[in-house]
Scaffold this motif. Structure first.
Motif, PDB file in Angstrom:
ATOM      1  N   LYS A  69       4.200  -1.238 -13.070  1.00  0.00           N
ATOM      2  CA  LYS A  69       5.340  -0.766 -13.062  1.00  0.00           C
ATOM      3  C   LYS A  69       5.639  -0.399 -14.693  1.00  0.00           C
ATOM      4  CE  LYS A  69      10.090  -0.806 -12.601  1.00  0.00           C
ATOM      5  NZ  LYS A  69      11.150  -1.793 -12.984  1.00  0.00           N
ATOM      6  N   LEU A  74       9.275   1.900   6.385  1.00  0.00           N
ATOM      7  CA  LEU A  74       9.734   1.626   7.578  1.00  0.00           C
ATOM      8  C   LEU A  74      10.823   2.551   7.936  1.00  0.00           C
ATOM      9  CD1 LEU A  74       9.459  -0.417  10.161  1.00  0.00           C
ATOM     10  CD2 LEU A  74      11.175  -1.619   9.197  1.00  0.00           C
ATOM     11  N   ARG A 105      13.302   6.496 -11.746  1.00  0.00           N
ATOM     12  CA  ARG A 105      12.614   5.224 -11.866  1.00  0.00           C
ATOM     13  C   ARG A 105      13.403   4.161 -10.657  1.00  0.00           C
ATOM     14  NH1 ARG A 105      14.898   2.039 -17.004  1.00  0.00           N
ATOM     15  NH2 ARG A 105      13.342   0.584 -16.311  1.00  0.00           N
ATOM     16  N   GLN A 135      11.154   3.450  -8.099  1.00  0.00           N
ATOM     17  CA  GLN A 135       9.872   2.820  -8.244  1.00  0.00           C
ATOM     18  C   GLN A 135      10.051   1.310  -8.796  1.00  0.00           C
ATOM     19  OE1 GLN A 135       6.991   4.984 -10.544  1.00  0.00           O
ATOM     20  NE2 GLN A 135       5.302   4.028  -9.816  1.00  0.00           N
ATOM     21  N   THR A 136      10.518   0.583  -7.890  1.00  0.00           N
ATOM     22  CA  THR A 136      11.043  -0.545  -8.399  1.00  0.00           C
ATOM     23  C   THR A 136       9.828  -1.699  -8.825  1.00  0.00           C
ATOM     24  OG1 THR A 136      10.952  -1.587  -5.986  1.00  0.00           O
ATOM     25  CG2 THR A 136      13.183  -0.617  -7.069  1.00  0.00           C
ATOM     26  N   GLY A 137       8.601  -1.362  -8.133  1.00  0.00           N
ATOM     27  CA  GLY A 137       7.660  -2.252  -8.313  1.00  0.00           C
ATOM     28  C   GLY A 137       7.616  -3.567  -7.518  1.00  0.00           C
ATOM     29  N   LEU A 138       8.522  -3.495  -6.377  1.00  0.00           N
ATOM     30  CA  LEU A 138       8.655  -4.426  -5.469  1.00  0.00           C
ATOM     31  C   LEU A 138       7.969  -4.080  -4.140  1.00  0.00           C
ATOM     32  CD1 LEU A 138      12.209  -5.778  -6.430  1.00  0.00           C
ATOM     33  CD2 LEU A 138       9.987  -6.965  -6.760  1.00  0.00           C
ATOM     34  N   ILE A 139       7.014  -4.736  -3.809  1.00  0.00           N
ATOM     35  CA  ILE A 139       6.087  -4.055  -2.508  1.00  0.00           C
ATOM     36  C   ILE A 139       6.963  -4.144  -1.564  1.00  0.00           C
ATOM     37  CG2 ILE A 139       5.315  -6.334  -1.590  1.00  0.00           C
ATOM     38  CD1 ILE A 139       3.158  -3.253  -2.593  1.00  0.00           C
ATOM     39  N   GLN A 140       8.108  -4.867  -1.208  1.00  0.00           N
ATOM     40  CA  GLN A 140       8.658  -5.106   0.152  1.00  0.00           C
ATOM     41  C   GLN A 140       9.594  -3.798   0.097  1.00  0.00           C
ATOM     42  OE1 GLN A 140       8.499  -8.077  -1.618  1.00  0.00           O
ATOM     43  NE2 GLN A 140       8.164  -9.512   0.142  1.00  0.00           N
ATOM     44  N   LEU A 166       7.704  -0.973   1.466  1.00  0.00           N
ATOM     45  CA  LEU A 166       7.259  -1.290   2.763  1.00  0.00           C
ATOM     46  C   LEU A 166       8.639  -0.756   3.576  1.00  0.00           C
ATOM     47  CD1 LEU A 166       4.709  -2.111   3.756  1.00  0.00           C
ATOM     48  CD2 LEU A 166       5.651  -4.594   4.038  1.00  0.00           C
ATOM     49  N   LEU A 167       9.881  -1.283   3.162  1.00  0.00           N
ATOM     50  CA  LEU A 167      10.964  -0.958   3.798  1.00  0.00           C
ATOM     51  C   LEU A 167      11.244   0.308   4.028  1.00  0.00           C
ATOM     52  CD1 LEU A 167      13.492  -2.540   5.209  1.00  0.00           C
ATOM     53  CD2 LEU A 167      14.669  -2.237   3.036  1.00  0.00           C
ATOM     54  N   ALA A 204       6.579  -9.507   6.660  1.00  0.00           N
ATOM     55  CA  ALA A 204       5.999  -8.790   5.439  1.00  0.00           C
ATOM     56  C   ALA A 204       7.083  -8.098   4.785  1.00  0.00           C
ATOM     57  CB  ALA A 204       5.084  -7.722   5.794  1.00  0.00           C
ATOM     58  N   LEU A 205       8.009  -8.047   5.335  1.00  0.00           N
ATOM     59  CA  LEU A 205       9.218  -7.500   4.415  1.00  0.00           C
ATOM     60  C   LEU A 205      10.181  -8.476   3.793  1.00  0.00           C
ATOM     61  CD1 LEU A 205      10.809  -4.628   6.713  1.00  0.00           C
ATOM     62  CD2 LEU A 205       9.820  -4.517   4.496  1.00  0.00           C
TER      63      LEU A 205
END
Lengths: 104, 639
Positions: free
Chosen positions: A103, B626, B611, B614-619, B622-623, A24-25
């Motif tokens: 975004k 985690l 800003r 808030q990169t817009g990158l889902i990973q 997620l990271l 996922a990452l």
């Protein structure tokens, strides 16, 4: 009576979860990310069933919970794939970093 | 005779139609203008016949009410008005017709006829007026038309300047006229012509006689301006820059006679005050002599005629000033015809030869027969050769002077008469007789020009008859309103008059036809006199030095004052305002806007940091999730 000890299940689900998390990452493909999420959910399911089998008085509880999770995962996958499909039709891409229309 | 209101209406209508449709009408506008003037001539004829039967008419209506005073305008028709109507409509119509030929090639043809019609309407309104204020309004209107027509060829600087000069010079007289009217109103309480009777004036004169006399003299100042009398005559020679029909109609026959008409109309007022009459007589005499003297050396055909006009107007004024009401008005009428004829003849010559300089003409007689013959008739008439019209009217003026006992005036007028004959025949000989001095293609003018000339010639010859002893001085009785005038014919005056005319003519013919050396010789012998005449008594130069230059200096001074003080104050305040605004601008830019922009900039800077999250990158999310989880777990583990 229990040929396979609980630890094995836990370790197995740990690996499975880690693979899912890694996927996922690191995946750039949205479908890959979705697949990673499915893996993590299934790792959780294995844990649920294993603990319900070994620890709980009524083993049905964990199984029913796992079925709930499977249903939810199917729903999530359906919605996720539908979004991906719509996105692909509009933007001709399924790469996660290209999809940033929300975004600022 | 209420239909007399129609008389000025027709030309006015013609003016309105032409001025608004000039482009479309083109040459048809002449027809409209002529139609308008002929219609008023027809109505005038009816009015004149009515007047001949002894009818006078006056009608007025309230035009304006101020408090209890009401200003009544209207028309007044008496023999004097009838005579003026006759002159204006008949001479006017003939000149209108003549203008068709003269102005044929002009690009502003229709506008010319519009102006002529406006002039005609104003002039007719002027002679019909029953009130001083009404007369003043029309007076200014004819002045305006005069200005427009003198400057008709405004592309020429000289014409534009001449128009301005005429307007300003007459305006000086008009100021006097207006003050005179107001003074008259203050003293007499009325401005209706018909209110001024000898009895009324006698009653008023007991309280304010001197002021009334002053009012009369001031009114005469207006007449001086309009009729080009001595101190204000300088505009008329320059007015010859206008088209020749205009010179004939306005600056010879009708408008310039308006001053004489004004004095005649106010004659009861003038004759009540000998001082006022004396002023009129002296100014008239000076003008008559001086203008004739200048005309002796003028070389421009129209300038000679212009000075001749001034001189003849002076004659009329002198006659009125000496109490000769009928003599002055009679000469006004005869002069209108023969002077119009002279000008139209000169116009025909100019049209045929394209030059105005007498020294370039000569020998036109064989080539312009009709023009020459009609011109000869007019020249004989103005010189006072019996039995042409000028003789009778001029003779009556001389008779008036003789009988009044003012011998100086009589002899000056006699000398003027001699000079008139001399310069007219000098003009005639130089233009028509002898050999051409320069190669010019002279040709006779078209019929549209020569027919009016011929008609005017008949009038010029015969118009004196009604005032002659043959008809028992019928005209003089008529103009006095039916009272037959006792006129004692003096053989001495007649002999003098004829002698002056004939000797003048003879000398001119001898000098210029047979011995052209004599004038040159005389010019050398009497150099000072010659120079005076040539330079028009240096009056233009005198005005230039005494009036115009100082006036310009004062104007320049005032301009400097205006420029440095008034403008300076205004500019300074503007400058200060700009400075102050600059400060305000700076405050606005840096403080007010600065605050607003500052807030915006701070927000922007803060946003730039936030800003990043808030990169817009889902990973990434997620990271972070985690890492957060691990961190929380770590805390939990080590607690």
């Amino acid at each position: 009576m229990n040929p396979i000890p609980l630890n094995h299940f836990v370790i197995f689900s740990l690996f499975l979860f880690s693979i899912g998390l890694y996927g996922a990452l690191t995946r750039r493909n949205v479908i890959g990310i979705l697949m990673g999420i499915e893996l993590m959910l299934n790792a959780a399911n294995i844990n649920l069933i294993a603990f319900s089998r070994y620890v709980s008085q009524s083993p049905e509880t964990g199984q029913i919970f796992a079925i709930f999770v499977i249903v939810l995962a199917a729903c999530a996958a359906a919605i996720g794939l539908a979004i991906v499909l719509a996105m692909y039709q509009n933007r001709k891409t399924v790469r996660a970093e290209d999809i940033h229309i929300l975004k600022w | 005779m209420a239909y007399a209101y129609l008389i000025p209406f027709f030309p006015l209508l013609a003016f309105a139609v032409i001025i608004f449709n000039g482009k479309k009408l083109q040459y048809k506008s002449a027809g409209i203008a002529i139609g308008g003037s002929l219609l008023s001539a027809a109505v005038s004829t009816l009015v004149i016949f009515e007047t001949l039967r002894g009818g006078t008419y006056s009608h007025s209506f309230e035009w304006l009410r101020v408090g209890t005073f009401s200003l009544n305008f209207g028309i007044l028709i008496d023999p004097l008005t009838a005579m003026m109507l006759f002159v204006v409509t008949y001479v006017g119509s003939l000149i209108f017709i003549y203008s068709v030929g003269y102005m044929h090639e002009d690009p502003r043809f229709s506008r010319f006829f519009a102006y002529l019609s406006l002039f005609m309407a104003s002039m007719l309104g002027l002679v019909l007026s029953s009130h001083y204020i009404q007369l003043f309004i029309f007076w200014e209107l004819v002045g305006l038309c005069s200005y427009l027509l003198i400057g008709f060829w405004f592309e020429k600087t000289s014409a534009a300047k001449a128009g301005m000069k005429a307007f300003i010079t007459t305006k000086i007289g008009d100021v006097g006229f207006l003050i005179g009217i107001l003074l008259l109103f203050a003293c007499a309480g009325t401005l209706q012509f018909k209110d001024f009777t000898p009895e009324f004036l006698s009653a008023k004169a007991q309280t304010g006689g001197a002021l009334l006399a002053l009012a009369a003299i001031l009114i005469f100042a207006g007449a001086c301006g309009k009729s080009a009398q001595f101190p204000l005559h300088v505009w008329l020679p320059d007015a010859m820059e206008g088209p020749t029909p205009v010179s004939a109609l306005i600056h010879a026959a009708t408008m310039v006679a308006a001053g004489v008409y004004l004095v005649a109309r106010s004659f009861v007022l003038f004759s009540h005050f000998p001082q006022a009459l004396a002023v009129v007589a002296v100014i008239g005499t000076i003008t008559a002599f001086m203008a004739a003297f200048i005309a002796l050396t003028a070389t421009d055909i129209k300038k000679v005629l212009a000075y001749s006009t001034i001189s003849q107007l002076g004659y009329m004024m002198a006659a009125l000033g000496l109490g000769g009401f009928s003599a002055g008005t009679f000469h006004l009428m005869t002069h209108a015809f023969f002077k119009a004829l002279l000008f139209l003849g000169a116009g025909s010559v100019i049209h045929g030869t394209q030059t105005q300089d007498l020294r370039e003409m000569g020998g036109l007689f064989p080539r312009m027969k009709i023009t020459s013959l009609t011109f000869l008739v007019a020249a004989l008439a103005i010189s006072g050769v019996p039995p042409l019209s000028g003789f009778f009217s001029k003779d009556e003026i001389l008779l008036t002077a003789y009988e009044s006992g003012q011998n100086i005036i009589f002899f000056i007028l006699l000398a003027t008469s001699f000079m008139t004959a001399f310069y007219m025949f000098r003009l005639f000989v130089l233009a028509f007789l002898g050999k051409p001095r320069k190669k010019i293609h002279a040709h006779e003018s078209p019929a549209v020009m020569t027919v009016p000339l011929s008609i005017l010639a008949v009038f010029s010859a015969l118009i004196g008859i009604p005032g002659s002893p043959y008809l028992n001085h019928w005209f003089q009785g008529f103009i006095h309103g039916g009272h037959s005038q006792e006129i004692h014919i003096s053989l001495f005056v007649i002999k003098c008059s004829i002698a002056a005319a004939v000797s003048g003519i003879a000398l001119a013919v001898i000098f210029y036809r047979f011995f052209p050396k004599i004038p040159e010789f005389l010019a050398k012998v009497f150099k000072p006199l010659y120079l005076i005449s040539c330079n028009k008594f240096w009056l233009d130069e005198l005005y230039q030095w005494v009036l115009i230059r100082p006036f310009m200096k004062i104007s320049q001074l005032l301009f400097k004052f205006d420029e440095s003080i008034v403008d300076g104050a205004v500019n300074q305040s503007a400058f200060q305002t700009i400075n102050l605004s600059g400060i305000k601008n700076w405050f606005d830019q840096h403080i007010v806007d600065g605050a607003v922009n500052g807030v915006a900039r701070i927000t922007q800077q803060a946003s730039r940091i936030s800003r990043k999250f808030q990169t817009g990158l889902i990973q990434n999310y997620l990271l972070m999730l985690l890492l957060g989880l691990l961190f929380t777990m770590l805390i939990g583990f080590y607690r």
